[in-house]
Design a protein around this motif. Structure first.
Motif, PDB file in Angstrom:
ATOM      1  N   LEU A  46      27.645  -2.366  17.923  1.00  0.00           N
ATOM      2  CA  LEU A  46      28.552  -1.487  17.256  1.00  0.00           C
ATOM      3  C   LEU A  46      27.438   0.235  16.863  1.00  0.00           C
ATOM      4  O   LEU A  46      27.564   1.191  16.764  1.00  0.00           O
ATOM      5  CB  LEU A  46      27.898  -1.600  15.315  1.00  0.00           C
ATOM      6  CG  LEU A  46      28.593  -0.792  14.735  1.00  0.00           C
ATOM      7  CD1 LEU A  46      30.166  -0.091  15.176  1.00  0.00           C
ATOM      8  CD2 LEU A  46      29.096  -1.487  13.708  1.00  0.00           C
ATOM      9  N   PHE A  47      25.466  -0.347  17.389  1.00  0.00           N
ATOM     10  CA  PHE A  47      24.683   0.855  17.324  1.00  0.00           C
ATOM     11  C   PHE A  47      24.884   1.470  18.189  1.00  0.00           C
ATOM     12  O   PHE A  47      24.410   2.683  18.361  1.00  0.00           O
ATOM     13  CB  PHE A  47      23.675  -0.154  16.827  1.00  0.00           C
ATOM     14  CG  PHE A  47      22.514   1.017  16.919  1.00  0.00           C
ATOM     15  CD1 PHE A  47      22.413   1.814  15.294  1.00  0.00           C
ATOM     16  CD2 PHE A  47      21.259   1.152  17.457  1.00  0.00           C
ATOM     17  CE1 PHE A  47      21.061   2.883  15.166  1.00  0.00           C
ATOM     18  CE2 PHE A  47      20.314   2.882  16.887  1.00  0.00           C
ATOM     19  CZ  PHE A  47      20.263   2.798  15.384  1.00  0.00           C
ATOM     20  N   CYS A  48      25.126   0.893  19.496  1.00  0.00           N
ATOM     21  CA  CYS A  48      25.182   2.058  20.311  1.00  0.00           C
ATOM     22  C   CYS A  48      26.233   2.962  20.555  1.00  0.00           C
ATOM     23  O   CYS A  48      26.139   4.028  21.029  1.00  0.00           O
ATOM     24  CB  CYS A  48      25.499   0.826  21.883  1.00  0.00           C
ATOM     25  SG  CYS A  48      24.474  -0.487  22.158  1.00  0.00           S
ATOM     26  N   LEU A  49      27.241   2.239  19.438  1.00  0.00           N
ATOM     27  CA  LEU A  49      28.419   3.852  19.443  1.00  0.00           C
ATOM     28  C   LEU A  49      27.526   4.748  18.920  1.00  0.00           C
ATOM     29  O   LEU A  49      28.340   5.905  18.822  1.00  0.00           O
ATOM     30  CB  LEU A  49      29.563   3.460  18.451  1.00  0.00           C
ATOM     31  CG  LEU A  49      30.666   1.961  19.568  1.00  0.00           C
ATOM     32  CD1 LEU A  49      31.580   1.944  18.324  1.00  0.00           C
ATOM     33  CD2 LEU A  49      30.628   3.003  20.789  1.00  0.00           C
ATOM     34  N   ALA A  58      28.987  10.538  12.911  1.00  0.00           N
ATOM     35  CA  ALA A  58      27.578  10.098  13.971  1.00  0.00           C
ATOM     36  C   ALA A  58      28.112   9.540  14.631  1.00  0.00           C
ATOM     37  O   ALA A  58      27.815   8.565  15.756  1.00  0.00           O
ATOM     38  CB  ALA A  58      26.031   9.996  13.790  1.00  0.00           C
ATOM     39  N   ILE A  59      28.985   9.912  15.838  1.00  0.00           N
ATOM     40  CA  ILE A  59      29.901   9.244  16.936  1.00  0.00           C
ATOM     41  C   ILE A  59      30.501  10.512  18.136  1.00  0.00           C
ATOM     42  O   ILE A  59      30.922  11.202  16.970  1.00  0.00           O
ATOM     43  CB  ILE A  59      31.135   7.957  16.249  1.00  0.00           C
ATOM     44  CG1 ILE A  59      31.049   7.089  17.522  1.00  0.00           C
ATOM     45  CG2 ILE A  59      31.992   9.152  15.292  1.00  0.00           C
ATOM     46  CD1 ILE A  59      32.074   6.041  16.803  1.00  0.00           C
ATOM     47  N   ASP A  60      31.208   9.780  18.908  1.00  0.00           N
ATOM     48  CA  ASP A  60      31.505  10.752  19.548  1.00  0.00           C
ATOM     49  C   ASP A  60      33.327  10.399  19.040  1.00  0.00           C
ATOM     50  O   ASP A  60      34.252   9.879  19.425  1.00  0.00           O
ATOM     51  CB  ASP A  60      31.988   9.713  21.323  1.00  0.00           C
ATOM     52  CG  ASP A  60      32.454  10.566  22.370  1.00  0.00           C
ATOM     53  OD1 ASP A  60      33.914  11.857  21.929  1.00  0.00           O
ATOM     54  OD2 ASP A  60      32.167  10.581  23.534  1.00  0.00           O
ATOM     55  N   THR A  61      33.374  11.524  18.702  1.00  0.00           N
ATOM     56  CA  THR A  61      35.061  11.712  18.195  1.00  0.00           C
ATOM     57  C   THR A  61      35.904  12.508  18.434  1.00  0.00           C
ATOM     58  O   THR A  61      37.200  12.362  18.665  1.00  0.00           O
ATOM     59  CB  THR A  61      34.754  12.521  16.867  1.00  0.00           C
ATOM     60  OG1 THR A  61      34.277  14.460  17.717  1.00  0.00           O
ATOM     61  CG2 THR A  61      34.381  12.902  15.603  1.00  0.00           C
ATOM     62  N   ASP A  62      35.777  12.622  20.224  1.00  0.00           N
ATOM     63  CA  ASP A  62      36.992  12.332  21.593  1.00  0.00           C
ATOM     64  C   ASP A  62      37.631  10.738  21.519  1.00  0.00           C
ATOM     65  O   ASP A  62      38.909  10.996  21.353  1.00  0.00           O
ATOM     66  CB  ASP A  62      36.890  12.851  22.222  1.00  0.00           C
ATOM     67  CG  ASP A  62      36.236  14.398  22.481  1.00  0.00           C
ATOM     68  OD1 ASP A  62      36.655  15.302  22.030  1.00  0.00           O
ATOM     69  OD2 ASP A  62      35.036  14.860  23.331  1.00  0.00           O
ATOM     70  N   PHE A  63      36.144  10.096  21.312  1.00  0.00           N
ATOM     71  CA  PHE A  63      36.700   9.000  21.180  1.00  0.00           C
ATOM     72  C   PHE A  63      37.430   8.151  19.789  1.00  0.00           C
ATOM     73  O   PHE A  63      38.265   7.245  19.907  1.00  0.00           O
ATOM     74  CB  PHE A  63      35.825   8.433  22.190  1.00  0.00           C
ATOM     75  CG  PHE A  63      35.763   8.311  23.605  1.00  0.00           C
ATOM     76  CD1 PHE A  63      36.404   7.621  24.630  1.00  0.00           C
ATOM     77  CD2 PHE A  63      34.499   9.010  24.292  1.00  0.00           C
ATOM     78  CE1 PHE A  63      36.629   9.012  26.155  1.00  0.00           C
ATOM     79  CE2 PHE A  63      34.140   9.234  25.132  1.00  0.00           C
ATOM     80  CZ  PHE A  63      35.502   9.076  26.284  1.00  0.00           C
TER      81      PHE A  63
END
Length: 113
Positions: A46-49, A58-63
């Motif tokens: 999970l932390f890798c995301l 704090a995450i890639d909102t495209d995905f």
């Protein structure tokens, strides 16, 4: 979303849960894209995301477009008190920590490809 580096497939949807126990049981009931072997991720997975170049979320909102800036449960229990605490990842600023297993949060299902 499929992560080719880790060979993990992630559910794009953030699912609200009432506590750690529900975060463990909810993913195994899912049928997404014809797959039924979903589970809660380990804290390392999970932390890798978490994308620490972003915040709120704090995450890639495209995905992961609808990710709340909140805590997500992992499947990793706290070593010092495994029946009371578990590891979470906060997608507000992209950090991890442990929390009381009775707290509300979210879970993002994962499976091995």
């Amino acid at each position: 979303m499929l992560d080719a580096k880790t060979n993990l497939m992630w559910d794009a949807k953030a699912r609200p849960v009432k506590n750690f126990s529900e975060a463990q049981t909810l993913p195994v009931t899912l049928n997404i894209a014809g797959f039924t072997d979903w589970r809660a991720p380990t804290v390392e997975e999970l932390f890798c995301l978490a994308d620490r170049t972003r915040y709120r979320p704090a995450i890639d909102t495209d995905f992961f477009p609808d990710t709340p800036s909140d805590w997500f449960w992992s499947s990793t229990a706290g070593a010092s008190s495994p029946s009371a605490y578990a590891w979470v990842v906060g997608f507000n600023y992209g950090y991890s920590g442990w929390s009381n297993q009775g707290g509300e949060g979210f879970v993002r299902a994962v499976r091995h490809r």
